[in-house]
Design a protein around this motif. Structure first.
Motif, PDB file in Angstrom:
ATOM      1  N   GLU A 179       0.791  -1.106  -0.165  1.00  0.00           N
ATOM      2  CA  GLU A 179       0.066   0.078   0.000  1.00  0.00           C
ATOM      3  C   GLU A 179       1.039   1.365   0.070  1.00  0.00           C
ATOM      4  OE1 GLU A 179      -2.908  -0.615   3.042  1.00  0.00           O
ATOM      5  OE2 GLU A 179      -4.247  -1.755   1.684  1.00  0.00           O
ATOM      6  N   GLU A 380      -5.562  -8.348  -1.073  1.00  0.00           N
ATOM      7  CA  GLU A 380      -6.337  -8.174   0.140  1.00  0.00           C
ATOM      8  C   GLU A 380      -7.698  -7.802  -0.308  1.00  0.00           C
ATOM      9  OE1 GLU A 380      -4.757  -5.527   3.065  1.00  0.00           O
ATOM     10  OE2 GLU A 380      -2.744  -6.108   2.746  1.00  0.00           O
ATOM     11  N   SER A 437      -4.325  -0.658  11.568  1.00  0.00           N
ATOM     12  CA  SER A 437      -4.624   0.677  11.836  1.00  0.00           C
ATOM     13  C   SER A 437      -5.175   0.906  13.253  1.00  0.00           C
ATOM     14  CB  SER A 437      -5.976   1.148  11.073  1.00  0.00           C
ATOM     15  OG  SER A 437      -6.934   0.465  11.299  1.00  0.00           O
ATOM     16  N   LYS A 443     -11.253  -6.378  15.790  1.00  0.00           N
ATOM     17  CA  LYS A 443     -11.559  -6.280  14.513  1.00  0.00           C
ATOM     18  C   LYS A 443     -11.165  -7.200  13.677  1.00  0.00           C
ATOM     19  CE  LYS A 443     -11.579  -2.560  10.704  1.00  0.00           C
ATOM     20  NZ  LYS A 443     -10.782  -1.592  10.236  1.00  0.00           N
ATOM     21  N   TYR A 445     -10.936 -10.327  10.776  1.00  0.00           N
ATOM     22  CA  TYR A 445     -11.020 -10.497   9.437  1.00  0.00           C
ATOM     23  C   TYR A 445     -11.183 -12.029   8.992  1.00  0.00           C
ATOM     24  CZ  TYR A 445     -10.140  -5.501   8.120  1.00  0.00           C
ATOM     25  OH  TYR A 445     -10.128  -4.068   8.135  1.00  0.00           O
TER      26      TYR A 445
HETATM   27  C1  BG6 Z   1      -4.388  -3.032   4.811  1.00  0.00           C
HETATM   28  C2  BG6 Z   1      -3.109  -3.393   5.103  1.00  0.00           C
HETATM   29  O1  BG6 Z   1      -4.599  -1.442   5.010  1.00  0.00           O
HETATM   30  O2  BG6 Z   1      -5.564  -3.425   5.302  1.00  0.00           O
HETATM   31  C3  BG6 Z   1      -3.280  -4.545   6.170  1.00  0.00           C
HETATM   32  O3  BG6 Z   1      -2.163  -3.703   4.082  1.00  0.00           O
HETATM   33  C4  BG6 Z   1      -4.298  -4.313   7.031  1.00  0.00           C
HETATM   34  O4  BG6 Z   1      -1.980  -4.447   6.739  1.00  0.00           O
HETATM   35  C5  BG6 Z   1      -5.515  -4.170   6.102  1.00  0.00           C
HETATM   36  O5  BG6 Z   1      -4.665  -5.039   8.141  1.00  0.00           O
HETATM   37  C6  BG6 Z   1      -6.969  -3.959   7.108  1.00  0.00           C
HETATM   38  O6  BG6 Z   1      -6.852  -2.880   7.652  1.00  0.00           O
HETATM   39  P1  BG6 Z   1      -7.098  -2.754   9.252  1.00  0.00           P
HETATM   40  O7  BG6 Z   1      -6.603  -1.411   9.700  1.00  0.00           O
HETATM   41  O8  BG6 Z   1      -8.551  -3.024   9.666  1.00  0.00           O
HETATM   42  O9  BG6 Z   1      -6.101  -3.861  10.086  1.00  0.00           O
END
Ligand code: BG6
Length: 486
Positions: A179, A380, A437, A443, A445
């Motif tokens: 990113e 991603e 973040s 949070k 996934y």
């Molecule tokens: C992307 C990154 O920004 O999104 C990951 O490459 C990150 O490292 C993912 O974990 C999801 O964002 P977040 O902030 O919810 O973890």
């Protein structure tokens, strides 16, 4: 009924993670301190505080991750059961060069990734490796000023060469900077630190520094691409090097021509990194903009030649959400995310305020292919949500299944109906891990639930969510069946 489209036989279905978000073992086997190791936990709307050193009582979630450093053999078995054909992770720079500027690499760190990569192959999973995923050695930030310093190019290239030579016989797909374009948001110190290792600058110099550091990263990326191709020739293998772009389409807030012009500039601003990576040249509007701002960016003729001659093999990208902008009346159309972003009335948001937009995935894939003419790789895509573990260890995450149904369908439409070349699709993140973040564990996934909370409390046990079964079937049918489970 959600219509699916069958993908080609060699399509890489998989999931993606990053070392610092799940390995833990932050100071084990000679690993040095990275920028992720000095980020305290935050939460939704509360930015993560960055400390100068590791404080004894601080809550640093990346120190723990999900202990993948020790659990990966068991976790890869689960991923095999899920049916993954590819798995993306990063190599933590600080395991290989703990401070970033040592003469020799740390053999214990190299041996760890030998084991991890071999374990993936043992389970029939193709490794996809990111070289820099928000993990710069802290020493390079403090002693060199991060990527504002040209010397850091060579240090990064040395790290990359070391690992590509070591694993190039077993890893085909590599990416340079995760990113890289997040730093469009240069007003957010978090992004400048994560992407470029920039800290301790005057607010007035942030934007220019961002462009300078980005240029050095683009040069480093081109050098890595060049060297990787040379290594591949020596090893007699196929090595593909990609860039990694955070793709958030920016739409005009209305059909007013000024809004449309503003959105065009927003896209140009956010994605010029892709222009340089894929087309090998800086766009004219940006050079004019730098002049208008009085920015003096150190770009040599040798840099320009290198960039033009060493473009990436593919464009890796993440996709989570889209945004809208409206006109600011500024003749130079300066894009300002804080100033002119608005809500899209047609879209819903996640609990973290991320707008959910599956259609934007198809739009973005067409936009990138038309512009860059390089194969794409979705590295991603996923939905961060609060999951509830029931008493009998189930997780009914139909909201996550719904998110993936929309996005995978849009991806398949772009690939199958529109003919956009696509290497694979990797979900973020397969298994629960620490949010980049916010630093939260909650949070989540993954398709695999990890029983840990934001303070690292819990058994660490793994449980399968409903979405595990669903994605398993998607992969087994090669994308043809996207329907909900019965
Ligand atoms: C992307 C990154 O920004 O999104 C990951 O490459 C990150 O490292 C993912 O974990 C999801 O964002 P977040 O902030 O919810 O973890």
């Amino acid at each position: 009924m959600v219509k699916g489209y069958q993908m080609p036989d060699d399509f890489l279905w998989g999931s993606a993670v990053a070392a610092h978000q799940l390995e833990g073992a932050w100071n084990v086997d000679g690993k040095g301190v990275s920028i992720a190791d000095v980020m305290l936990a935050g939460k939704s709307g509360v930015r993560r505080e960055v400390t100068d050193t590791v404080l004894p009582d601080g809550n640093y979630p990346n120190h723990r991750g999900i202990d993948f450093y020790h659990t990966f053999p068991e976790d890869f078995k689960r991923m095999k059961e899920l049916g993954l054909k590819a798995f993306r992770t990063s190599i933590a720079w600080t395991r290989i060069f703990p401070n970033g500027d040592e003469a020799e690499p740390n053999e214990a760190g190299l041996a760890f990734y030998d084991r991890m990569i071999d374990e993936m192959h043992k389970n029939g999973i193709e490794p996809v490796i990111t070289l820099s995923h928000f993990e710069m050695p802290l020493h390079l930030v403090n002693a060199y000023g991060g990527f504002r310093n040209r010397e850091v190019i060579d240090l990064f290239v040395k790290f990359a060469d070391t690992v590509i030579r070591r694993y190039g016989d077993r890893v085909k797909y590599w990416m340079t900077f995760n990113e890289i374009n997040n730093q469009t948001e240069w007003m957010n110190p978090h992004h400048l630190l994560q992407d470029s290792g920039l800290k301790d600058y005057r607010p007035g110099e942030a934007q220019e520094l961002m462009y300078q550091a980005s240029h050095y990263e683009l040069v480093a990326s081109a050098l890595v691409t060049k060297h990787a191709h040379e290594t591949a020739q020596k090893l007699g293998t196929d090595i593909q090097v990609g860039c990694m772009i955070a793709m958030n389409p920016v739409y005009p807030a209305s059909s007013k021509p000024e809004d449309i012009l503003e959105a065009q500039r927003a896209m140009q601003t956010r994605y010029y990194w892709g222009d340089v990576h894929a087309n090998g040249v800086y766009p004219n509007w940006l050079k004019n903009f730098w002049q208008h701002k009085g920015f003096k960016i150190d770009i040599t003729a040798a840099d320009e030649k290198l960039l033009a001659e060493n473009t990436v093999d593919y464009v890796g990208f993440s996709y989570y959400m889209s945004w809208t902008v409206s006109d600011t009346g500024d003749e130079w159309l300066e894009y300002n995310e804080a100033g002119n972003h608005g809500d899209n009335p047609f879209l819903k948001k996640s609990d973290w305020g991320w707008q959910i937009d599956p259609v934007g995935m198809r739009w973005a894939m067409n936009w990138m292919w038309d512009r860059w003419h390089k194969p794409l790789f979705i590295v991603e895509n996923g939905f961060g949500a609060y999951d509830k573990l029931t008493d009998n260890h189930q997780i009914h995450d139909d909201y996550r299944i719904a998110y993936f149904q929309g996005h995978i369908q849009a991806m398949e439409q772009a690939a199958v109906l529109d003919g956009v070349p696509l290497i694979g699709y990797l979900t973020w993140s397969g298994i629960d891990l620490v949010s980049a973040s916010t630093g939260e564990m909650l949070k989540r996934y993954g398709f695999i639930y990890v029983d840990l909370d934001d303070m690292g409390q819990g058994t660490g046990e793994r449980y399968y969510k409903d979405s595990f079964k669903w994605y398993q079937r998607v992969i087994a049918t090669n994308g043809a069946t996207l329907d909900s489970l019965d």
